[in-house]
Design a protein around this motif. Structure first.
Motif, PDB file in Angstrom:
ATOM      1  N   PHE A  13      -9.356  54.119  -0.222  1.00 29.64           N
ATOM      2  CA  PHE A  13      -8.855  55.316  -0.303  1.00 29.64           C
ATOM      3  C   PHE A  13      -7.444  55.500  -0.331  1.00 29.64           C
ATOM      4  N   LEU A  14      -6.753  54.898   0.606  1.00 29.54           N
ATOM      5  CA  LEU A  14      -5.471  55.013   0.628  1.00 29.54           C
ATOM      6  C   LEU A  14      -4.764  54.505  -0.703  1.00 29.54           C
ATOM      7  N   THR A  15      -5.215  53.302  -1.148  1.00 34.52           N
ATOM      8  CA  THR A  15      -4.594  52.916  -2.717  1.00 34.52           C
ATOM      9  C   THR A  15      -5.129  54.038  -3.931  1.00 34.52           C
ATOM     10  N   PHE A  16      -6.119  54.757  -3.680  1.00 33.07           N
ATOM     11  CA  PHE A  16      -6.477  55.653  -4.650  1.00 33.07           C
ATOM     12  C   PHE A  16      -5.334  56.944  -4.413  1.00 33.07           C
ATOM     13  N   LEU A  17      -4.907  57.232  -3.185  1.00 35.07           N
ATOM     14  CA  LEU A  17      -3.730  58.206  -2.975  1.00 35.07           C
ATOM     15  C   LEU A  17      -2.589  57.589  -3.711  1.00 35.07           C
ATOM     16  N   LEU A  18      -2.218  56.586  -3.421  1.00 36.83           N
ATOM     17  CA  LEU A  18      -1.115  55.761  -3.727  1.00 36.83           C
ATOM     18  C   LEU A  18      -0.763  55.867  -5.367  1.00 36.83           C
TER      19      LEU A  18
END
Length: 285
Positions: A13-18
């Motif tokens: 989910f964090l990489t999606f936000l990045l």
């Protein structure tokens, strides 16, 4: 297992936000290409990288939610190459925009730009006649020079007021003649010859008061485009470097979580090798 999958899901989910700032940087470069920079192919690698990170992150998130080891493995495998591509793009952006900057002009707030100050692949591409015809046409259609005109209380600005303006590289390089040519200011895009041309710059003969010509054929205009690209790419590269550092950290954590996930799947106690057996097998003859 639940805690490990939750960690992997959170990482994805964090990489999606990045991926959002990377994609946003590509879209911003695209908007610049459609208005002033006019280099329309440069933003696509960044957009492709951003979309790829977004798609792969969703695959990894689904793999964590449904405990699909294949999707998690695919996420880590693909993310490695995406990180490598992003590193390559950042290095490429700095290399092709390494040289060149505006020159300070006495008693002027703006800079003058010279094509000779630039070198490398990007300069050669812009200096190509067929390619420059497309770029100059784009700049002309963007009306960037026409937007320079200012009036104060219905009165056009004076030469002294114009000299204090901080022009963009394209405005300085394409919308006025080089300062060394000795043209006399009439308004922002109309300059007349004084006692005679003082400069030896070939752009001095290319300047035209025709609003469809101006200095679009000048080397200073090409240099202005290069300087504008350098500014745009450097701004985006700063964001990409920050995102890249976070991606690498997240990827390392993801690898550790994935290994822990596989260890639990194999019912392997922590600290025990997978091939360890309680008793050696008997030897049969």
């Amino acid at each position: 297992m639940r805690a490990s999958n939750s960690l992997i899901g959170a990482i994805n989910f964090l990489t999606f936000l990045l991926s959002i700032p990377i994609l946003g940087g590509g879209i911003w470069l695209s908007s610049k290409a459609n208005t002033t920079d006019c280099m329309r192919f440069l933003q696509w690698p960044l957009i492709i990288i951003g979309v790829s990170i977004m798609v792969i992150s969703l695959a990894g998130f689904a793999g964590a939610c449904y405990r699909n080891t294949f999707l998690l493995w695919l996420y880590l495998f693909a993310m490695f190459f995406i990180i490598a591509a992003l590193i390559g793009f950042v290095i490429f952006a700095y290399v092709v925009t390494d040289k060149g900057s505006g020159r300070v002009v006495m008693n002027r707030a703006y800079f003058d730009y010279y094509l000779s100050d630039y070198s490398g692949w990007l300069r050669d591409r812009i200096d190509d006649d067929s390619y420059w015809a497309k770029i100059s046409s784009c700049i002309r259609d963007s009306k960037v020079c026409g937007k320079m005109v200012r009036q104060y209380n219905g009165v056009p600005e004076t030469a002294d007021m114009f000299y204090l303006r901080k022009l963009s590289p394209i405005q300085s390089g394409c919308c006025k003649p080089p300062t060394e040519c000795g043209y006399v200011y009439s308004n922002e895009t109309v300059w007349n010859q004084g006692a005679g041309l003082m400069g030896t710059n070939s752009d001095c003969l290319k300047w035209s008061n025709d609003q469809e010509q101006l200095c679009y054929a000048c080397d200073s205009c090409k240099a202005g485009v290069l300087a504008s690209l350098k500014r745009s790419w450097r701004k985006v590269s700063v964001i990409n470097i920050v995102v890249l550092i976070i991606l690498v950290i997240v990827y390392i954590i993801g690898c550790a979580a994935f290994r822990n996930n596989r260890r639990i799947d194999n019912d392997e106690p922590y600290g025990m090798a997978r091939m360890t057996k309680a008793q050696p097998s008997r030897i049969h003859f």
